[in-house]
Design an enzyme around this catalytic site. Structure first.
Site, mmCIF file in Angstrom:
data_model
loop_
_atom_site.group_PDB
_atom_site.id
_atom_site.type_symbol
_atom_site.label_atom_id
_atom_site.label_comp_id
_atom_site.label_asym_id
_atom_site.label_seq_id
_atom_site.Cartn_x
_atom_site.Cartn_y
_atom_site.Cartn_z
ATOM 1 C CG ASP A 95 -1.468 1.922 6.572
ATOM 2 O OD1 ASP A 95 -2.164 1.701 5.461
ATOM 3 O OD2 ASP A 95 -1.918 3.087 7.119
ATOM 4 N NE ARG A 153 -11.263 12.507 -5.104
ATOM 5 C CZ ARG A 153 -10.570 12.191 -5.998
ATOM 6 N NH1 ARG A 153 -9.214 11.909 -5.613
ATOM 7 N NH2 ARG A 153 -10.575 12.373 -7.225
ATOM 8 C CG ASP A 156 -1.895 7.375 0.392
ATOM 9 O OD1 ASP A 156 -1.181 8.255 0.140
ATOM 10 O OD2 ASP A 156 -3.052 7.122 -0.261
ATOM 11 N N GLY A 216 -7.975 3.449 2.461
ATOM 12 C CA GLY A 216 -7.681 2.523 1.484
ATOM 13 C C GLY A 216 -8.918 2.418 0.443
ATOM 14 C CG ASP A 229 -1.845 1.226 1.160
ATOM 15 O OD1 ASP A 229 -2.446 1.617 0.395
ATOM 16 O OD2 ASP A 229 -1.827 1.686 2.567
#
Length: 257
Positions: free
Chosen positions: A202, A69, A19, A66, A17
């Site tokens: 995360d 938007r 971010d 994750g 991932d």
């Protein structure tokens, strides 16, 4: 796939991932979501289950981390019992449709980037360099359309084999997490089967996506000071939870600093 001894051979590739794992952008995303939601909540008071402000930690991880938007906005609104029309993709930022709320978040995120450049986590650069030295190809995955630009500005892109981001998801019609489509596409680009690949995440939705995609190893990353997300990551399916990426590389591939 077994090695010569009792211990299974390490994954042949890894999908990470972006971010919160590779670059320190999760807090910027969370703050942008808070700006978007909290600015609308007073106007939604008559239809909201409660008027509590958006929690940039708990609500962010539970509903939007994750996800794209649009999917993140829809998940939070549904949790609050707020019904809005979907809106159009080219809608302006506002509070009257799901896409308008998502556009508010995008506007807030862009504004934040002007004053707070995103950087790579120190352990991320070290871990990617270690993986490259071991000839383990690595892909970065993100639901964000900003991922490629942010990885490049942080200097992390040069250590990656490929990037799969929100632009790819939109162009290929890939569903967002917790659907494993983004991860599966990244593994395909890397030329490995999911069972021969690790996922490092995360976000709870990302860990769940890794398990749903039947990846051979799903690693959760808990960067919180008090490790408050460790148990939740395990409950969502992480085989292993680490506090930084070098801990993961050392545990899985046996590569030290």
């Amino acid at each position: 796939m077994k090695g010569h001894g009792a211990r299974p051979a390490p994954p042949r590739a890894v999908v990470l991932d972006t971010d919160g794992v590779l670059i320190d952008s999760a807090a910027v995303h969370a703050a942008a979501w808070k700006t978007a939601f909290d600015g609308c909540l007073p106007g939604w008071a008559d239809r909201a289950g409660n008027g509590e402000p958006f929690d940039a930690d708990a609500d962010y991880r539970r509903y939007v981390d994750g996800r794209s938007r649009y999917e993140g906005a829809a998940a939070f609104l549904a949790a609050r019992g707020i019904r809005l029309p979907a809106g159009t993709p080219d809608g302006r930022p506002g509070c009257d449709t799901v896409r308008a709320v998502a556009a508010r978040k995008e506007q807030a995120f862009r504004d934040a980037l002007r004053v707070r450049p995103v950087t790579a986590f120190r352990d991320a650069s070290r871990a990617l360099a270690a993986l490259r030295s071991l000839s383990v190809p690595a892909a970065a995955v993100s639901a964000s359309r900003h991922a490629r630009a942010l990885l490049a500005s942080a200097g992390t892109d040069r250590l990656l084999t490929t990037v799969v981001d929100g632009e790819d998801a939109a162009g290929l019609g890939l569903a967002g997490k917790p659907d494993p489509a983004l991860f599966l596409h990244a593994a395909h680009v890397l030329g490995v089967r999911p069972q021969d690949c690790a996922v490092v995440e995360d976000a709870l939705a990302g860990v769940l996506a890794g398990r749903r995609g039947r990846f051979g190893l799903v690693v959760g990353v808990d960067r919180t000071p008090d490790r408050r997300t460790t148990e939740a990551l395990r409950e969502h399916g992480a085989h292993l939870v680490v506090t930084d990426l070098m801990e993961c590389v050392e545990a899985v591939w046996g590569a030290g600093p």
